[in-house]
Write an enzyme that holds these catalytic residues in place. Structure first.
Site, PDB file in Angstrom:
ATOM      1  N   TYR A  51      42.673  37.125  29.659  1.00 11.42           N
ATOM      2  CA  TYR A  51      41.206  37.039  29.470  1.00 11.42           C
ATOM      3  C   TYR A  51      40.872  36.302  28.169  1.00 11.42           C
ATOM      4  O   TYR A  51      39.720  35.963  27.924  1.00 11.42           O
ATOM      5  CB  TYR A  51      40.559  38.431  29.420  1.00 11.42           C
ATOM      6  CG  TYR A  51      40.727  39.271  30.666  1.00 11.42           C
ATOM      7  CD1 TYR A  51      41.282  38.751  31.824  1.00 11.42           C
ATOM      8  CD2 TYR A  51      40.315  40.608  30.676  1.00 11.42           C
ATOM      9  CE1 TYR A  51      41.440  39.534  32.954  1.00 11.42           C
ATOM     10  CE2 TYR A  51      40.463  41.395  31.808  1.00 11.42           C
ATOM     11  CZ  TYR A  51      41.034  40.851  32.938  1.00 11.42           C
ATOM     12  OH  TYR A  51      41.175  41.640  34.055  1.00 11.42           O
ATOM     13  N   HIS A 109      50.189  42.812  34.799  1.00 12.50           N
ATOM     14  CA  HIS A 109      48.941  42.357  35.433  1.00 12.50           C
ATOM     15  C   HIS A 109      49.078  42.131  36.946  1.00 12.50           C
ATOM     16  O   HIS A 109      48.262  42.615  37.724  1.00 12.50           O
ATOM     17  CB  HIS A 109      48.470  41.075  34.726  1.00 12.50           C
ATOM     18  CG  HIS A 109      47.018  40.792  34.875  1.00 12.50           C
ATOM     19  ND1 HIS A 109      46.281  40.142  33.920  1.00 12.50           N
ATOM     20  CD2 HIS A 109      46.141  41.074  35.859  1.00 12.50           C
ATOM     21  CE1 HIS A 109      45.028  40.037  34.308  1.00 12.50           C
ATOM     22  NE2 HIS A 109      44.918  40.601  35.496  1.00 12.50           N
TER      23      HIS A 109
HETATM   24  N1  NDP Z   1      43.751  43.800  37.216  1.00 17.44           N
HETATM   25  C1  NDP Z   1      43.198  42.756  37.798  1.00 17.44           C
HETATM   26  O1  NDP Z   1      43.874  41.954  38.449  1.00 17.44           O
HETATM   27  C2  NDP Z   1      41.743  42.527  37.671  1.00 17.44           C
HETATM   28  C3  NDP Z   1      41.019  43.264  36.751  1.00 17.44           C
HETATM   29  N2  NDP Z   1      39.659  43.082  36.625  1.00 17.44           N
HETATM   30  C4  NDP Z   1      38.944  43.938  35.650  1.00 17.44           C
HETATM   31  O2  NDP Z   1      37.893  44.616  36.343  1.00 17.44           O
HETATM   32  C5  NDP Z   1      36.672  44.412  35.638  1.00 17.44           C
HETATM   33  C6  NDP Z   1      35.480  44.497  36.553  1.00 17.44           C
HETATM   34  O3  NDP Z   1      35.549  43.541  37.585  1.00 17.44           O
HETATM   35  P1  NDP Z   1      34.610  42.232  37.648  1.00 17.44           P
HETATM   36  O4  NDP Z   1      35.393  41.208  38.377  1.00 17.44           O
HETATM   37  O5  NDP Z   1      34.123  41.926  36.301  1.00 17.44           O
HETATM   38  O6  NDP Z   1      33.461  42.641  38.648  1.00 17.44           O
HETATM   39  P2  NDP Z   1      32.433  43.884  38.828  1.00 17.44           P
HETATM   40  O7  NDP Z   1      32.667  44.417  40.187  1.00 17.44           O
HETATM   41  O8  NDP Z   1      32.492  44.777  37.655  1.00 17.44           O
HETATM   42  O9  NDP Z   1      31.036  43.129  38.901  1.00 17.44           O
HETATM   43  C7  NDP Z   1      30.512  42.435  37.810  1.00 17.44           C
HETATM   44  C8  NDP Z   1      29.256  41.699  38.300  1.00 17.44           C
HETATM   45  O10 NDP Z   1      28.291  42.663  38.741  1.00 17.44           O
HETATM   46  C9  NDP Z   1      27.096  42.528  37.992  1.00 17.44           C
HETATM   47  N3  NDP Z   1      26.602  43.880  37.716  1.00 17.44           N
HETATM   48  C10 NDP Z   1      27.173  44.807  36.899  1.00 17.44           C
HETATM   49  N4  NDP Z   1      26.472  45.952  36.920  1.00 17.44           N
HETATM   50  C11 NDP Z   1      25.426  45.759  37.756  1.00 17.44           C
HETATM   51  C12 NDP Z   1      24.353  46.578  38.173  1.00 17.44           C
HETATM   52  N5  NDP Z   1      24.203  47.834  37.749  1.00 17.44           N
HETATM   53  N6  NDP Z   1      23.434  46.044  39.031  1.00 17.44           N
HETATM   54  C13 NDP Z   1      23.565  44.761  39.462  1.00 17.44           C
HETATM   55  N7  NDP Z   1      24.575  43.934  39.112  1.00 17.44           N
HETATM   56  C14 NDP Z   1      25.509  44.432  38.262  1.00 17.44           C
HETATM   57  C15 NDP Z   1      27.485  41.794  36.723  1.00 17.44           C
HETATM   58  O11 NDP Z   1      26.396  41.012  36.268  1.00 17.44           O
HETATM   59  P3  NDP Z   1      25.798  41.227  34.772  1.00 17.44           P
HETATM   60  O12 NDP Z   1      26.948  40.983  33.831  1.00 17.44           O
HETATM   61  O13 NDP Z   1      24.737  40.182  34.688  1.00 17.44           O
HETATM   62  O14 NDP Z   1      25.260  42.622  34.721  1.00 17.44           O
HETATM   63  C16 NDP Z   1      28.618  40.893  37.204  1.00 17.44           C
HETATM   64  O15 NDP Z   1      28.098  39.711  37.808  1.00 17.44           O
HETATM   65  C17 NDP Z   1      36.888  43.032  34.999  1.00 17.44           C
HETATM   66  O16 NDP Z   1      35.898  42.736  34.022  1.00 17.44           O
HETATM   67  C18 NDP Z   1      38.295  43.167  34.509  1.00 17.44           C
HETATM   68  O17 NDP Z   1      38.299  43.918  33.311  1.00 17.44           O
HETATM   69  C19 NDP Z   1      39.002  42.189  37.427  1.00 17.44           C
HETATM   70  C20 NDP Z   1      39.692  41.403  38.348  1.00 17.44           C
HETATM   71  C21 NDP Z   1      41.113  41.519  38.536  1.00 17.44           C
HETATM   72  O1  LIG Z   2      40.422  39.274  36.171  1.00 20.21           O
HETATM   73  C1  LIG Z   2      41.630  39.511  36.372  1.00 20.21           C
HETATM   74  O2  LIG Z   2      42.239  40.447  35.867  1.00 20.21           O
HETATM   75  C2  LIG Z   2      42.344  38.643  37.271  1.00 20.21           C
HETATM   76  O3  LIG Z   2      43.479  38.885  37.623  1.00 20.21           O
HETATM   77  C3  LIG Z   2      41.564  37.479  37.701  1.00 20.21           C
HETATM   78  O4  LIG Z   2      42.218  36.312  37.386  1.00 20.21           O
HETATM   79  C4  LIG Z   2      41.267  37.553  39.144  1.00 20.21           C
HETATM   80  O5  LIG Z   2      42.481  37.574  39.789  1.00 20.21           O
HETATM   81  C5  LIG Z   2      40.423  36.409  39.557  1.00 20.21           C
HETATM   82  O6  LIG Z   2      39.253  36.441  39.265  1.00 20.21           O
HETATM   83  C6  LIG Z   2      41.030  35.286  40.307  1.00 20.21           C
HETATM   84  O7  LIG Z   2      40.028  34.409  40.716  1.00 20.21           O
END
Ligand code: NDP
Ligand SMILES: O=C(O)C(=O)[C@@H](O)[C@H](O)C(=O)CO
Length: 279
Positions: A51, A109
């Site tokens: 990140y 990860h």
């Molecule tokens: N281990 C892995 O491989 C992965 C881990 N992750 C982790 O998971 C976390 C969360 O997942 P993420 O992909 O960010 O997606 P989320 O499912 O948390 O969704 C985030 C989106 O939802 C919007 N949102 C948040 N709260 C609200 C609400 N109450 N009402 C309406 N819209 C809302 C945000 O917009 P806004 O910011 O404008 O509120 C943003 O666009 C990541 O940030 C990361 O830390 C993610 C992907 C892969």
């Molecule tokens: O957000 C994470 O932790 C991820 O692993 C991302 O890279 C996720 O896999 C993704 O958004 C790929 O498009």
């Protein structure tokens, strides 16, 4: 400030029920967003080497006024660092960037099966925990086969498996595997990222019934499934909304109806850990 429940892990440490996702939060704006999250009551920041925001995480905690020992920081070892000594260096680099003597939780990860070295990364995490540099160790995007491999190799069971989990992809089978092994499931993209199912009838009906927002209903559904969500929001009001999910309870029928939104193609971007690679 909202008081958040906590869950005990298989190593005796605890995790807050709802953590804060930090993907894409970088620079001064990223620090400011993480600081409002801490002010709202979040006590878990979920980061990763990939990140490129570990400095920002450290800075947010140091300038938040919340003592370091009251905040949990998660980071993740990327696929390019699975070789044993590279995994150790990855964690040492994370500690330097965060500016902390320890990590609360460190995850592998992605398993990256084509690299074929996630067992080495796991052995490194076991040793890093022994050295006190990491308090809890876990994995992310691991399937039953990957979990069995690391447990058979070291005798050490991951404390956490962080997996994709939202109403279009409720992960019933993986939740059962994790629970059977005593591993806490954490949910990434718990709201479905950019495809949140806020308008789906089971979600909107439950929201109306409980005087909650659709996002709160989805996060509550996660908790009632036994999975701990880490929603990300750049907006202070939505951050508080996402944390405020302890004042109502969904009925079994509401939970089942939301789980019924599952789709065969429900993954957000086709991130099947058996084939998806992230270095
Ligand atoms: N281990 C892995 O491989 C992965 C881990 N992750 C982790 O998971 C976390 C969360 O997942 P993420 O992909 O960010 O997606 P989320 O499912 O948390 O969704 C985030 C989106 O939802 C919007 N949102 C948040 N709260 C609200 C609400 N109450 N009402 C309406 N819209 C809302 C945000 O917009 P806004 O910011 O404008 O509120 C943003 O666009 C990541 O940030 C990361 O830390 C993610 C992907 C892969
Ligand atoms: O957000 C994470 O932790 C991820 O692993 C991302 O890279 C996720 O896999 C993704 O958004 C790929 O498009």
């Amino acid at each position: 400030m909202i008081a958040v429940d906590s869950y005990e892990l298989n190593d005796g440490n605890s995790l807050p029920a709802v953590g804060f996702g930090t993907v894409s939060l970088r620079g001064d704006d990223g620090v400011a967003v993480m600081r409002t999250a801490l002010e709202s009551g979040y006590r878990l920041l979920d980061s990763a080497v990939n990140y490129e925001n570990e400095e920002e995480v450290g800075q947010a905690v140091r300038t938040s006024g919340v003592p370091r020992e009251d905040v949990l920081i998660t980071t993740k070892i990327p696929g390019r660092h699975h070789e044993y000594s590279s995994a150790v260096e990855s964690v040492e680099g994370s500690l330097r960037r965060i500016g902390s003597e320890y990590l609360d939780l460190c995850l592998i990860h992605w398993p990256n099966p084509s690299v074929g070295r996630y067992l080495e990364a796991w052995r490194a995490l076991v040793d890093l925990r022994e050295r006190g540099l990491v308090r809890s160790i876990g994995v992310s995007n691991f399937t039953a086969q990957h979990l069995r491999a690391v447990i058979d190799d070291t005798g050490v069971t991951p404390a956490v498996n962080q997996i994709e989990l939202h109403p279009y992809f409720p992960q019933a089978a993986m939740r059962e595997v994790d629970a059977g092994l005593g591993i806490q499931t954490q949910s990434w993209s718990p709201l479905g990222k950019n495809s949140a199912p806020f308008g789906e009838r089971p979600v909107s009906e439950a929201a109306a019934a409980h005087g909650a927002t659709p996002a709160q209903v989805i996060l509550r559904w996660q908790l009632q499934l036994g999975a701990l969500p880490i929603p990300k929001s750049s907006d202070a009001r939505r951050q508080r909304e996402n944390l405020d999910v302890f004042g109502f309870e969904l009925t079994d029928a509401e939970v089942a109806a939301i789980s019924g939104l599952a789709r065969d193609d429900g993954r957000l971007f086709g991130g099947d850990p058996d084939v998806h690679e992230e270095m």
